[in-house]
Design a protein around this motif. Structure first.
Motif, PDB file in Angstrom:
ATOM      1  N   CYS A  72       0.813  -1.044  -0.216  1.00 23.42           N
ATOM      2  CA  CYS A  72      -0.033  -0.088  -0.062  1.00 23.42           C
ATOM      3  C   CYS A  72       0.973   1.287  -0.014  1.00 23.42           C
ATOM      4  N   THR A  73       0.493   2.220  -0.831  1.00 23.74           N
ATOM      5  CA  THR A  73       1.059   3.570  -0.579  1.00 23.74           C
ATOM      6  C   THR A  73       0.448   4.773  -0.323  1.00 23.74           C
ATOM      7  N   GLY A  74      -1.004   4.225   0.155  1.00 22.81           N
ATOM      8  CA  GLY A  74      -1.641   5.271   1.095  1.00 22.81           C
ATOM      9  C   GLY A  74      -2.456   6.457   0.032  1.00 22.81           C
ATOM     10  N   CYS A  75      -2.681   5.951  -1.290  1.00 22.09           N
ATOM     11  CA  CYS A  75      -3.256   7.023  -2.159  1.00 22.09           C
ATOM     12  C   CYS A  75      -4.788   7.342  -1.782  1.00 22.09           C
ATOM     13  N   GLY A  76      -5.558   6.505  -0.946  1.00 26.00           N
ATOM     14  CA  GLY A  76      -6.662   6.727  -0.549  1.00 26.00           C
ATOM     15  C   GLY A  76      -7.865   6.390  -1.542  1.00 26.00           C
ATOM     16  N   PHE A  77      -7.558   5.600  -2.742  1.00 29.88           N
ATOM     17  CA  PHE A  77      -8.760   5.276  -3.565  1.00 29.88           C
ATOM     18  C   PHE A  77      -9.458   4.198  -3.006  1.00 29.88           C
ATOM     19  N   CYS A  78      -9.311   3.437  -2.099  1.00 25.73           N
ATOM     20  CA  CYS A  78     -10.162   2.387  -1.359  1.00 25.73           C
ATOM     21  C   CYS A  78     -11.065   3.035  -0.267  1.00 25.73           C
ATOM     22  N   PRO A 107      -4.683   2.561   5.267  1.00 21.92           N
ATOM     23  CA  PRO A 107      -6.102   2.609   5.376  1.00 21.92           C
ATOM     24  C   PRO A 107      -6.368   1.352   6.392  1.00 21.92           C
ATOM     25  N   CYS A 149      -7.546  -0.251  -6.383  1.00 23.26           N
ATOM     26  CA  CYS A 149      -6.396  -0.175  -5.826  1.00 23.26           C
ATOM     27  C   CYS A 149      -5.298  -0.289  -6.788  1.00 23.26           C
ATOM     28  N   ILE A 170      -5.156  -4.929  -1.928  1.00 18.99           N
ATOM     29  CA  ILE A 170      -6.347  -5.461  -1.186  1.00 18.99           C
ATOM     30  C   ILE A 170      -6.585  -6.837  -1.760  1.00 18.99           C
TER      31      ILE A 170
HETATM   32  S1  SF4 Z   1      -6.147   1.957  -2.751  1.00 25.79           S
HETATM   33 FE1  SF4 Z   1      -5.987   2.009  -0.496  1.00 25.79          FE
HETATM   34  S2  SF4 Z   1      -4.791  -0.094  -0.010  1.00 25.79           S
HETATM   35 FE2  SF4 Z   1      -4.489   0.254  -2.363  1.00 25.79          FE
HETATM   36  S3  SF4 Z   1      -2.675   1.607  -2.235  1.00 25.79           S
HETATM   37 FE3  SF4 Z   1      -4.536   3.028  -2.143  1.00 25.79          FE
HETATM   38  S4  SF4 Z   1      -4.637   3.473   0.078  1.00 25.79           S
HETATM   39 FE4  SF4 Z   1      -3.338   1.542  -0.069  1.00 25.79          FE
END
Ligand code: SF4
Ligand code: SF4
Lengths: 252, 78
Positions: free
Chosen positions: B14-20, B43, B61, B66
């Motif tokens: 995970c890189t913490g993008c926040g899409f989930c 997350p 993701c 995930i």
């Molecule tokens: S979508 Fe969620 S789990 Fe996937 S990299 Fe982004 S923050 Fe991490």
């Protein structure tokens, strides 16, 4: 309670002992994941060859668990044409390229592979700049876009963007041309459908097939991952509309 | 209501993008301030009750971090 795996790491994803080398929010990973799923769903994992160019897209050769070759910058169209002719119709030859690789340095190999109606499939991940080298203006940058080489925004003196899908779709030798994006789960599934149709054209020996995938590049656009998705929707899609531009069963 | 499914987040990818968090329509995933070993915010799957195992978080993701699992009904005769 019993449970069933629904989604996640595709079967063809090669688990490397490294951090997946993409910036936070970069959708190259999503695109490569979609490619793994598509190859797997079509049952082509044992007869596919991936030809990758130079750029952030090159990681596909490491992450997709099929045979692959990385070639000189922009030349996947040439190498894939030769490979397809030598290997014959039972091997699926797929090129995986970025927008610079396909339409800047590699414009000639791409356009002529399409014009010769080579029976190969090209996937182009379009992030509207040269991501690997620091975000310079690319032929696919949109009007008004600020890049390191157009700090005041792209103006007509920089030229106008090349709309790859429409352009290649207008060539007689092209069997299939489409553009997708990953801005929502629905678009994710739609883009996968385009990718499957493109590979279907190759399987049926119709001719050249092409799919362009709009992708985020938050690090070079200087935006957060979520702002980048919005930027694709608000700035890129109006200039690069999604959809199919050519879909024929016979080249004539 | 019985739980339908759950997700596992692989913090090494995970890189913490926040899409989930953005695409989970059920509000099951939340970004936290906690940092992973990579130094990136991760997350957390905070709402196991509402997850319907729709897999949208996993589709979106970009870092394939995930895994989604669906609970199957226990066989009646077990
Ligand atoms: S979508 Fe969620 S789990 Fe996937 S990299 Fe982004 S923050 Fe991490
Ligand atoms: S599977 Fe669907 S409901 Fe469950 S966390 Fe993911 S997006 Fe939310």
């Amino acid at each position: 309670m019993e449970e069933k795996w629904i989604a996640g790491t595709p079967k063809l994803w090669r688990d490397i002992p490294l951090i997946i080398p993409f910036c936070p929010g970069c959708q190259h990973g999503t695109a490569i994941k979609a490619l793994c799923e598509v190859i797997d769903e079509l049952g082509m994992e044992n007869n596919s060859v991936l030809v990758v160019g130079v750029g952030c897209n090159t990681m596909a050769s490491v992450l997709v668990n099929v045979d692959s070759v990385m070639v000189a910058h922009g030349r996947p169209g040439d190498v894939a044409s030769a490979m397809k002719r030598v290997l014959g119709k039972d091997t699926m030859v797929i090129t995986w390229q970025g927008d610079g690789d396909t339409l800047a340095i590699g414009c000639e190999p791409t356009v002529h592979a399409a014009a010769r109606s080579e029976n190969i499939t090209t996937f182009m991940v379009n992030n509207a700049n040269y991501g690997t080298t620091g975000g310079q203006l690319a032929p696919t940058s949109v009007m008004g876009q600020v890049t390191t080489t157009s700090p005041l925004g792209r103006t007509p003196s920089h030229g106008y963007p090349i709309q790859g899908s429409e352009f290649l779709g207008s060539l007689r030798g092209v069997a299939y041309s489409a553009r997708g994006a990953f801005t929502s789960p629905a678009n994710y599934q739609k883009t996968k459908k385009y990718m499957k149709r493109a590979l279907g054209k190759q399987k049926d020996c119709v001719g050249y097939s092409f799919v362009e995938i709009l992708s985020t590049c938050p690090a070079n656009w200087h935006m957060s991952p979520i702002e980048s998705l919005k930027w694709i929707e608000e700035e890129m899609i109006p200039q690069f509309p999604l959809g199919e531009f050519k879909n024929v069963d016979k080249i004539e | 209501m019985a739980k339908k499914g759950y997700i596992k987040i692989n913090e090494n990818r995970c890189t913490g993008c926040g899409f989930c968090e953005m695409f989970c329509k059920k509000g099951c995933v939340e970004m936290t301030k906690r940092l992973s070993v990579l130094g990136l915010p991760v997350p957390e799957f905070t709402n196991a009750e509402d997850c319907i195992a729709c897999a949208m978080c996993a589709w979106m993701c970009p870092h394939v971090a995930i895994e989604v699992y669906e609970y199957l009904e226990a066989p009646a005769s077990a």
